[in-house]
Enzyme design. Structure first.
Site, PDB file in Angstrom:
ATOM      1  N   HIS A   9      -7.160 -35.015 -16.004  1.00  0.00           N
ATOM      2  CA  HIS A   9      -7.837 -33.725 -15.817  1.00  0.00           C
ATOM      3  C   HIS A   9      -7.626 -32.824 -17.032  1.00  0.00           C
ATOM      4  O   HIS A   9      -6.515 -32.362 -17.293  1.00  0.00           O
ATOM      5  CB  HIS A   9      -7.270 -33.057 -14.556  1.00  0.00           C
ATOM      6  CG  HIS A   9      -7.904 -31.762 -14.210  1.00  0.00           C
ATOM      7  ND1 HIS A   9      -7.230 -30.559 -14.260  1.00  0.00           N
ATOM      8  CD2 HIS A   9      -9.156 -31.468 -13.796  1.00  0.00           C
ATOM      9  CE1 HIS A   9      -8.015 -29.583 -13.873  1.00  0.00           C
ATOM     10  NE2 HIS A   9      -9.199 -30.112 -13.595  1.00  0.00           N
ATOM     11  N   HIS A  51     -13.145 -25.541 -20.409  1.00  0.00           N
ATOM     12  CA  HIS A  51     -13.325 -25.524 -18.956  1.00  0.00           C
ATOM     13  C   HIS A  51     -14.297 -24.463 -18.472  1.00  0.00           C
ATOM     14  O   HIS A  51     -14.995 -24.656 -17.480  1.00  0.00           O
ATOM     15  CB  HIS A  51     -11.984 -25.325 -18.244  1.00  0.00           C
ATOM     16  CG  HIS A  51     -12.100 -25.341 -16.755  1.00  0.00           C
ATOM     17  ND1 HIS A  51     -12.090 -24.197 -15.976  1.00  0.00           N
ATOM     18  CD2 HIS A  51     -12.267 -26.370 -15.894  1.00  0.00           C
ATOM     19  CE1 HIS A  51     -12.226 -24.530 -14.709  1.00  0.00           C
ATOM     20  NE2 HIS A  51     -12.340 -25.845 -14.629  1.00  0.00           N
TER      21      HIS A  51
END
Length: 301
Positions: A9, A51
């Site tokens: 991640h 992100h």
């Protein structure tokens, strides 16, 4: 896609600032199955691996370009060219108002020298490492906020799909999984853009859980928040919702997010979390900030 997958991640983000090349190289060395890339377009249409559509919670943009914020006080990736973004330093995630580091026990904020990079640069890093090591680690890009990009006259999905095609990611057999929260956009990728990639529909609320039948028409899997799989705890034992079983009945793989060894509100240990969700809830893979811990756990299980 039949084994339990480990998805790094934002790279090895438990150890190095998220979505930096260094975090991706460290993640690669931990041998996950896939490494994730969140994608936002720059002003000159370069997909940047970051992100959020904002810059001010992972970079020093407020000090470098203090006059470039919008009326809401935020700094947006889409307002800067790729060359301008190269002038910024990336750091561990922090609160832009307080300056406080989000995960205090992770890599110290403001230390060392990390940069933003393009999607193409990261693909070339991962493909280059696959070539030099003989491994076959995949990419797992996410198209971020397509509606915002449309508002700024940009078609991020088309740009990303074209880049993937150029780098050899064309079918479900290729080591690429493409994900998005926007259901209409993911369906457009399958139908209008005629992509044959493995597609995952990200979901974040209970209303979306009820739409598995419609997702199965264009997607190959779902990416729920892991808490959507947990139901109630009775006599110190977790019960689970029907989400995983329902998804499997529709032929959908389940890759929940995000497993963090330093954020365990419901569990006594990271190992308990992984044991419960991988083997009792029967998920097919998971996103984790600590890919080394998940790889080691699945090897031992």
């Amino acid at each position: 896609m039949n084994s339990k997958l480990v998805i790094a991640h934002r790279g090895a983000s438990g150890y190095l600032p998220e979505h930096t090349m260094e975090a991706k190289a460290m993640a690669y060395a931990m041998k996950p199955d896939f490494i994730e890339q969140d994608l936002v377009l720059s002003k000159d249409d370069v997909p940047i691996v970051i992100h959020d559509i904002y810059l001010d919670d992972v970079t020093n943009v407020a000090s470098v370009y203090s006059n470039r914020k919008r009326k809401d006080g935020r700094y947006y990736v889409v307002d800067f060219t790729f060359d301008e973004l190269q002038c910024l330093k990336v750091t561990e995630r922090f609160n832009p108002k307080s300056g406080k580091q989000f995960y205090p026990k992770r890599f110290p904020k403001g230390k060392s020298n990390f940069k933003l990079h393009s999607f193409q640069q990261e693909i070339e890093l991962i493909q280059g490492l696959n070539y030099s090591t003989g491994n076959s680690i995949g990419i797992y890009p996410e198209i971020k906020n397509p509606e915002f990009h449309y508002e700024n006259q940009k078609d991020i999905a088309r740009i990303v799909v074209d880049i993937l095609f150029e780098y050899g990611y064309k079918t479900k057999e290729d080591k690429c999984i493409l994900q998005c929260f926007d259901a209409r956009e993911l369906e457009r990728i399958r139908i209008d853009l005629q992509s044959n990639l493995f597609l995952v529909q990200l979901i974040e609320n209970d209303e979306e859980v009820e739409k598995l039948y419609s997702y199965a028409k264009y997607a190959d899997g779902i990416g729920p928040w892991y808490k959507q799989i947990l139901d109630v705890k009775e006599n110190e034992k977790w019960k689970f919702t029907s989400l995983v079983n329902d998804a499997h009945e529709f032929g959908l793989k389940v890759h929940p997010y995000t497993f963090r060894a330093d954020q365990l509100s419901e569990f006594s240990s990271f190992e308990e979390m992984m044991q419960l969700l991988f083997y009792e809830a029967n998920i097919d893979g998971a996103f984790t900030d600590f890919p080394d811990k998940m790889v080691a756990f699945l090897k031992m299980s």
